[in-house]
Scaffold this motif. Sequence first.
Motif, short mmCIF file in Angstrom:
data_model
loop_
_atom_site.label_atom_id
_atom_site.label_comp_id
_atom_site.label_asym_id
_atom_site.label_seq_id
_atom_site.Cartn_x
_atom_site.Cartn_y
_atom_site.Cartn_z
N TRP B 100 62.82 -31.77 14.89
CA TRP B 100 63.69 -32.77 15.49
C TRP B 100 62.92 -33.62 16.50
CZ3 TRP B 100 67.53 -35.95 15.84
CH2 TRP B 100 68.01 -36.38 17.07
N ASN B 101 62.16 -32.94 17.36
CA ASN B 101 61.38 -33.70 18.34
C ASN B 101 60.31 -34.55 17.66
OD1 ASN B 101 62.05 -33.08 21.35
ND2 ASN B 101 62.35 -31.17 20.26
N ALA B 102 59.72 -33.98 16.61
CA ALA B 102 58.69 -34.74 15.89
C ALA B 102 59.29 -36.00 15.28
CB ALA B 102 58.07 -33.88 14.78
N GLN B 103 60.51 -35.87 14.80
CA GLN B 103 61.16 -37.02 14.18
C GLN B 103 61.42 -38.11 15.21
OE1 GLN B 103 64.87 -36.00 12.40
NE2 GLN B 103 64.56 -37.40 10.71
N MET B 104 61.69 -37.70 16.44
CA MET B 104 61.93 -38.66 17.50
C MET B 104 60.65 -39.37 17.91
SD MET B 104 65.17 -38.35 18.06
CE MET B 104 65.48 -39.09 19.65
N ILE B 105 59.51 -38.76 17.62
CA ILE B 105 58.25 -39.37 18.03
C ILE B 105 57.35 -39.55 16.82
CG2 ILE B 105 58.21 -38.61 20.43
CD1 ILE B 105 56.52 -36.20 19.48
N ARG B 106 58.03 -39.81 15.70
CA ARG B 106 57.35 -39.96 14.43
C ARG B 106 56.21 -40.97 14.53
NH1 ARG B 106 55.49 -40.74 10.32
NH2 ARG B 106 56.31 -40.84 8.23
N GLU B 107 56.44 -42.05 15.29
CA GLU B 107 55.44 -43.12 15.39
C GLU B 107 54.30 -42.73 16.33
OE1 GLU B 107 58.35 -43.05 16.70
OE2 GLU B 107 58.01 -43.46 18.82
#
Lengths: 512, 323
Positions: B100-107
């Motif tokens: 979930w956190n990775a998805q929020m900082i995908r960029e």
Amino acid sequence: MFQSQSQGPGPGRLFEKYPALDGTFDEMFEAGAPRPPFARVARLLDAIAKEDLAKAQALAERALLQQGVTFSVYGDARGTEKIFPFCLLPRLIAHADWTRLERGLQQRLRALGMFLDDIYGEQKIVAAGIVPAEMLAGATAYHPMLRGLKPPGGVRIHISGIDLIRDPAGTWRVLEDNLRTPSGVSYVLENRQISKRMFPRVFDAARVHRVDHYPTRLAEALRSVSPTRRTGLGGNSGVINLAGPHEGETNAVVLTPGPFNSAYFEHSFLARTMGLELVQAPDLFVDQDTVFCRTTRGPRRVDVIYRRTDEAFLDPDVFRADSTLGVRGLMRAYAAGNVALANAPGNGVADDKAIYPFVPEMVKFYLGEEALLEQVKTFVCLRDDDRQYVLEHLGEMVVKAVDEAGGYGMLMGPQSTAEQRDEFRRRIIAEPRRYIAQHRVELSSCPTWIGERHRVEPRRVDLRPYILTSRSGSWVLPGGLTRVALVDGSYVVNSSQGGGSKDTWVMKDAAP
Amino acid sequence: MISRVADHCFWFGRYVERAEATARALSATMSLGLDGELPPAQVWRPILVVAGEEDEFRTRVAEDQDDHHAWGDAELVQRFMVWDQDNGVSLARSIGGARWNAQMIREVLSLEAWEAVNELHLWSTSPDTQALYAQQRDAFYHQVRRSTQLTLGLLRSTMLHDEPLDFVWLGVLLERVSQTARMLDVHHHAFANLTERNEIIETAVWLTLLRALSGSEAYMKRSAGRISSEAVARFLISERAFPRSIAYCVRSAYDRLAVIRPPDADALPGGVSLEQLRVLDTWVDARIKDPLVGASVHDLLTHVVDEVHAICGTLGKELLGAG
């Protein structure tokens, strides 16, 4: 992954018994044979065994899922993610076709941009009686408060997606303009990656225009409209400062409504490929009409915002007061000329479906030229004659609400029930300004891999090319999103309603 | 960088590290249980204590009884620690949290690192993985460890070594300090309560602890094969060269933060967190001469866990947008 085995025609070939549709323009075949510019590519594709294509298709879908190339499904609280269905067989566009389209799109964007300047300025086109004043008055996307406001850099439509279709004669026609927050370009780039991985030989032979420089061009277009002229990455010195964003440089950011938005993947994709920060509304604040983002080193000035939040939610002070996705004071900062917003707020009046019928007139009015792109004949229900005709021919027409998108608020006459037609009749009479109607166009078809039937069948497609406009003019990405109606017999290409996509190969050479 | 993004980086690091630590601890404990020398509850209960989920387990699984069979039921404890969505530190929640956190900082993440964590998430939620869990438990834990280690390795080898990675690493290191301190504390405590000393069993338990912290080989190199409770404790607390020791993690966390917010950059936020970390580092350093026996170990570790907790709170307020 395919080494084409070039045996002669035989059973099991990919395009064997391709059942082209009557009365429909097929993108690849004409009277049973490949169209001349595509002969070579068609032959190479044809040599791919069905088993191999099915395997590659499964592999491609798994890769998309693993890379998280997904969209969230609205109305699903658990945030279910799906991949946008993808067909590996490319849609080809001949060099000559593309050259004409490119010029037509640039012309159209120029005219639409001038229309917006005019409509938020002197309104000459209304005074000249070309766009009726009541059409403007009824446009929900027209914001009188923006009148007189000049956007930084003079650009309003930084990013657009123009939906094109092809009629049975093969004529390209504009179906609608998307000048607010068009999405889909990330799939163009991702689909290309997959095509290249799966069909290296075919791709090589086809000599296709590349698309992967889009993010660079987009970043340039964004920086070009910065209200603050600075050195470094944003300047014109030509020197690239590799030390990363610093104070004193143009700070452009991508604003997303957040991970629950269906296009979140794309927002993050564009931020990543441009090397810009992806921000959400709470990361931004406005102080003395200047926008800042909250960073680990304190506030940092923001010059340009590529906003993917609908304008209704942008600033609770000005638009919807209940918006939690907005930044209070943003429009004040914009009005003060301290921040550029891409796209500019207020663009919706130009892609209003009821304004669309006037675009060819706009081209003539502003540019003194004939429109290069055809459109679809449109009946404006506000006009008495048009409305009369529409009401009498409901069963043959496609009726659209002017302020809805995504395939919603539509009546597909030929497939409708009597009740649905009565419902729309009632609505049209009640609110004529809200509706337009068109005859159903037999969208062109494209060979498409149908997994359940283990064969290639024609499916209807459209095309959304992307146009970037910077201070120095418009640039058309040579490619675009080909959306395909995967359901047999369907005309609806929207991803929310069973649509998928294809890679679009724009060919470099006039002769293959 | 954007404070919210820094926060996601930090928590991404913590969750990945926590997932790895949980998988390692469960795998090592399973191995200890198989030797059959300790009563099952003595094997499995420490896992729940280390996780801080003893009370939760008592109410929800052990029917509010301290002598309930569930405390020693390998399957129940593992199900609770692996799949339970209501257990905030279960493996499933840690993997989900990391993703979930990775998805929020995908960029912000590199494509490779994102793919690794996304694949771990997809893998952990697939039916095949349920089957693997049922049939080959150790292969399951092994896969989790491999994936998390791959993710951490890819972060270092494919991302820019600047602020976002510093925040990820800060999260990893602070999580690791807590994990090491709690594991050591719980094991030490277990021995303090033993009425009868048994060298073989003690050795087995210390080895399990070292394995759970990927430290058995490193420890042996330092101690030439000798095992004692004090030596293990000293190794895990003070060994500067061991990347999971408390001294190493606290010092590295300080170094990371000192890059993010240099000690002399008085105008930038983060000064209080940095000072707290510096004080903790000095304090841990000074403990190298203390005798590590009895209650003093527990007091030392409690101090460390409390301080790390306080530092995370300050970091949140000063740098991560929680203030």
